[in-house]
Design a protein around this motif. Structure first.
Motif, PDB file in Angstrom:
ATOM      1  N   UNK A   1       0.825  -1.207   0.000  1.00 49.18           N
ATOM      2  CA  UNK A   1       0.000   0.000   0.000  1.00 49.18           C
ATOM      3  C   UNK A   1       0.861   1.259   0.000  1.00 49.18           C
ATOM      4  N   UNK A   2       1.910   1.281   0.799  1.00 49.34           N
ATOM      5  CA  UNK A   2       2.786   2.448   0.860  1.00 49.34           C
ATOM      6  C   UNK A   2       3.493   2.676  -0.473  1.00 49.34           C
ATOM      7  N   UNK A   3       3.926   1.597  -1.117  1.00 52.72           N
ATOM      8  CA  UNK A   3       4.547   1.726  -2.430  1.00 52.72           C
ATOM      9  C   UNK A   3       3.579   2.330  -3.439  1.00 52.72           C
ATOM     10  N   UNK A   4       2.350   1.872  -3.423  1.00 51.83           N
ATOM     11  CA  UNK A   4       1.353   2.397  -4.357  1.00 51.83           C
ATOM     12  C   UNK A   4       1.118   3.881  -4.110  1.00 51.83           C
ATOM     13  N   UNK A   5       1.018   4.263  -2.849  1.00 50.91           N
ATOM     14  CA  UNK A   5       0.762   5.661  -2.511  1.00 50.91           C
ATOM     15  C   UNK A   5       1.872   6.586  -3.012  1.00 50.91           C
ATOM     16  N   UNK A   6       3.089   6.074  -3.104  1.00 54.94           N
ATOM     17  CA  UNK A   6       4.193   6.898  -3.594  1.00 54.94           C
ATOM     18  C   UNK A   6       3.952   7.399  -5.017  1.00 54.94           C
TER      19      UNK A   6
ATOM     20  N   UNK B   1      -7.788   3.120  -4.556  1.00 58.87           N
ATOM     21  CA  UNK B   1      -8.903   2.182  -4.688  1.00 58.87           C
ATOM     22  C   UNK B   1      -8.996   1.608  -6.091  1.00 58.87           C
ATOM     23  N   UNK B   2      -8.759   2.456  -7.106  1.00 53.89           N
ATOM     24  CA  UNK B   2      -8.773   1.982  -8.492  1.00 53.89           C
ATOM     25  C   UNK B   2      -7.628   1.019  -8.749  1.00 53.89           C
ATOM     26  N   UNK B   3      -6.459   1.317  -8.154  1.00 52.43           N
ATOM     27  CA  UNK B   3      -5.304   0.433  -8.331  1.00 52.43           C
ATOM     28  C   UNK B   3      -5.577  -0.942  -7.745  1.00 52.43           C
ATOM     29  N   UNK B   4      -6.154  -0.970  -6.550  1.00 48.86           N
ATOM     30  CA  UNK B   4      -6.438  -2.258  -5.918  1.00 48.86           C
ATOM     31  C   UNK B   4      -7.568  -3.001  -6.647  1.00 48.86           C
ATOM     32  N   UNK B   5      -8.479  -2.246  -7.253  1.00 52.92           N
ATOM     33  CA  UNK B   5      -9.531  -2.886  -8.050  1.00 52.92           C
ATOM     34  C   UNK B   5      -8.933  -3.550  -9.291  1.00 52.92           C
TER      35      UNK B   5
ATOM     36  N   UNK C   1      -2.588  -8.287  -0.525  1.00 55.74           N
ATOM     37  CA  UNK C   1      -1.271  -8.173   0.107  1.00 55.74           C
ATOM     38  C   UNK C   1      -0.941  -6.728   0.496  1.00 55.74           C
ATOM     39  N   UNK C   2      -1.963  -5.911   0.676  1.00 57.75           N
ATOM     40  CA  UNK C   2      -1.759  -4.474   0.880  1.00 57.75           C
ATOM     41  C   UNK C   2      -0.829  -4.163   2.046  1.00 57.75           C
ATOM     42  N   UNK C   3      -0.899  -4.940   3.132  1.00 57.18           N
ATOM     43  CA  UNK C   3      -0.087  -4.668   4.323  1.00 57.18           C
ATOM     44  C   UNK C   3       1.204  -5.482   4.347  1.00 57.18           C
TER      45      UNK C   3
ATOM     46  N   UNK D   1       1.797   1.407  -9.231  1.00 54.77           N
ATOM     47  CA  UNK D   1       2.358   2.672  -8.737  1.00 54.77           C
ATOM     48  C   UNK D   1       2.433   3.706  -9.864  1.00 54.77           C
ATOM     49  N   UNK D   2       2.875   3.284 -11.054  1.00 54.49           N
ATOM     50  CA  UNK D   2       2.959   4.208 -12.186  1.00 54.49           C
ATOM     51  C   UNK D   2       1.585   4.726 -12.588  1.00 54.49           C
ATOM     52  N   UNK D   3       0.567   3.877 -12.485  1.00 53.77           N
ATOM     53  CA  UNK D   3      -0.780   4.278 -12.884  1.00 53.77           C
ATOM     54  C   UNK D   3      -1.420   5.245 -11.894  1.00 53.77           C
ATOM     55  N   UNK D   4      -0.832   5.400 -10.706  1.00 56.01           N
ATOM     56  CA  UNK D   4      -1.390   6.314  -9.717  1.00 56.01           C
ATOM     57  C   UNK D   4      -1.351   7.770 -10.189  1.00 56.01           C
ATOM     58  N   UNK D   5      -0.505   8.090 -11.143  1.00 56.45           N
ATOM     59  CA  UNK D   5      -0.507   9.453 -11.685  1.00 56.45           C
ATOM     60  C   UNK D   5      -1.562   9.629 -12.776  1.00 56.45           C
ATOM     61  N   UNK D   6      -2.325   8.567 -13.055  1.00 59.77           N
ATOM     62  CA  UNK D   6      -3.346   8.554 -14.100  1.00 59.77           C
ATOM     63  C   UNK D   6      -2.776   9.082 -15.428  1.00 59.77           C
ATOM     64  N   UNK D   7      -1.731   8.417 -15.919  1.00 58.76           N
ATOM     65  CA  UNK D   7      -1.064   8.894 -17.136  1.00 58.76           C
ATOM     66  C   UNK D   7      -1.895   8.656 -18.379  1.00 58.76           C
ATOM     67  N   UNK D   8      -1.641   9.468 -19.388  1.00 60.94           N
ATOM     68  CA  UNK D   8      -2.182   9.202 -20.714  1.00 60.94           C
ATOM     69  C   UNK D   8      -1.226   8.336 -21.521  1.00 60.94           C
ATOM     70  N   UNK D   9       0.078   8.397 -21.164  1.00 60.33           N
ATOM     71  CA  UNK D   9       1.092   7.540 -21.782  1.00 60.33           C
ATOM     72  C   UNK D   9       1.839   6.813 -20.678  1.00 60.33           C
ATOM     73  N   UNK D  10       1.846   5.484 -20.759  1.00 60.21           N
ATOM     74  CA  UNK D  10       2.600   4.664 -19.815  1.00 60.21           C
ATOM     75  C   UNK D  10       3.771   4.043 -20.554  1.00 60.21           C
ATOM     76  N   UNK D  11       4.978   4.295 -20.069  1.00 55.58           N
ATOM     77  CA  UNK D  11       6.182   3.707 -20.652  1.00 55.58           C
ATOM     78  C   UNK D  11       6.644   2.557 -19.756  1.00 55.58           C
TER      79      UNK D  11
END
Length: 251
Positions: free
Chosen positions: A111-116, A132-136, A144-146, A164-174
């Motif tokens: 969870x902490x990694x995702x929040x970063x 929430x979207x990431x975990x969905x 395994x969040x904890x 984690x990369x998707x947490x910025x809601x990118x339009x382009x993911x590399x």
């Protein structure tokens, strides 16, 4: 991220170009790594960069994301120059980079990694919404969040890096070598995730050593050879013509 009403490959053929790299030169100290790389990516497609180790594929992604400085050439995103901007401004513009070897923080929880990944968010409620979207999207990570990230399998760590990369809601993911070190079964799972991400409207620029996997998800491919673009072809054309692929890549 909005679900597209038709396949990304179909839409991308007539979609606008969102990323243009033109005549890009990058060096590591006095050693030249890229020699005038040029490529473009259209909205909604998945584009693969393929080639041997050391060809310059990862260097190209690092230059686009601002980790490496361009010596010359241009990088344009949505019609605006971004070459040599700080990485945080490139993330804010809509480009996320999931690096080679994942680089999760092993002594922090999942969870902490995702929040970063949401470090640019200013609202706690927005961070929670994105998590929430990431975990969905990645139910295995929710289970395994904890758990400490360092205790995850290689495939789970790759899923975590993508989440984690998707947490910025990118339009382009590399994505840089997402199947590196994974079993064939887990690699297939990762590439199913890549297809799903693209199907939900995220443009993907993919570096992948496993050429079969790369060409199975991409609509187009660039062959990178000794820091230059050796060829640009529809992915299906390369996939279905081994002789053509060998002519570009050798072996």
């Amino acid at each position: 991220m909005t679900l597209l009403s038709e396949s990304p490959a179909v839409m991308a053929a007539d979609a606008p170009t969102v990323l243009t790299v033109d005549g890009l030169h990058v060096s590591y100290g006095s050693t030249a790594a890229l020699h005038g790389v040029s490529l473009d990516v259209r909205a909604g497609e998945t584009v693969a960069l393929i080639g041997a180790n050391g060809a310059g594929k990862s260097t190209t992604l690092r230059a686009i994301s601002g980790i490496l400085k361009a010596r010359s050439g241009s990088i344009t995103w949505d019609g605006k120059p971004i070459a040599n901007l700080p990485p945080d401004r490139i993330v804010a513009a809509g480009i996320a980079h999931c690096p080679e070897e994942r680089h999760v923080w092993p002594h922090m929880t999942v969870e902490e990694n995702i929040m970063l990944g949401a470090y640019l968010c200013r609202s706690r409620s927005e961070v929670q919404r994105r998590a929430g979207m990431a975990f969905h999207r990645f139910p295995r990570l929710r289970e395994r969040a904890k758990q400490l990230a360092g205790t995850l399998s290689g495939g789970e760590q790759q899923m975590l890096a993508i989440a984690r990369a998707l947490m910025s809601e990118p339009r382009l993911l590399m994505l840089d070598e997402p199947s590196l070190g994974l079993s064939p079964k887990m690699a297939d799972e990762v590439f199913d995730v890549v297809r799903s991400i693209n199907a939900h409207g995220v443009t993907v620029l993919l570096v992948e050593q496993n050429i079969h996997n790369a060409l199975s998800v991409a609509s187009r491919a660039y062959v990178v050879k000794t820091g230059r673009i050796a060829a640009s072809r529809p992915a299906a054309e390369l996939r279905d013509d081994p002789d053509l692929l060998r002519a570009y890549l050798g072996g």
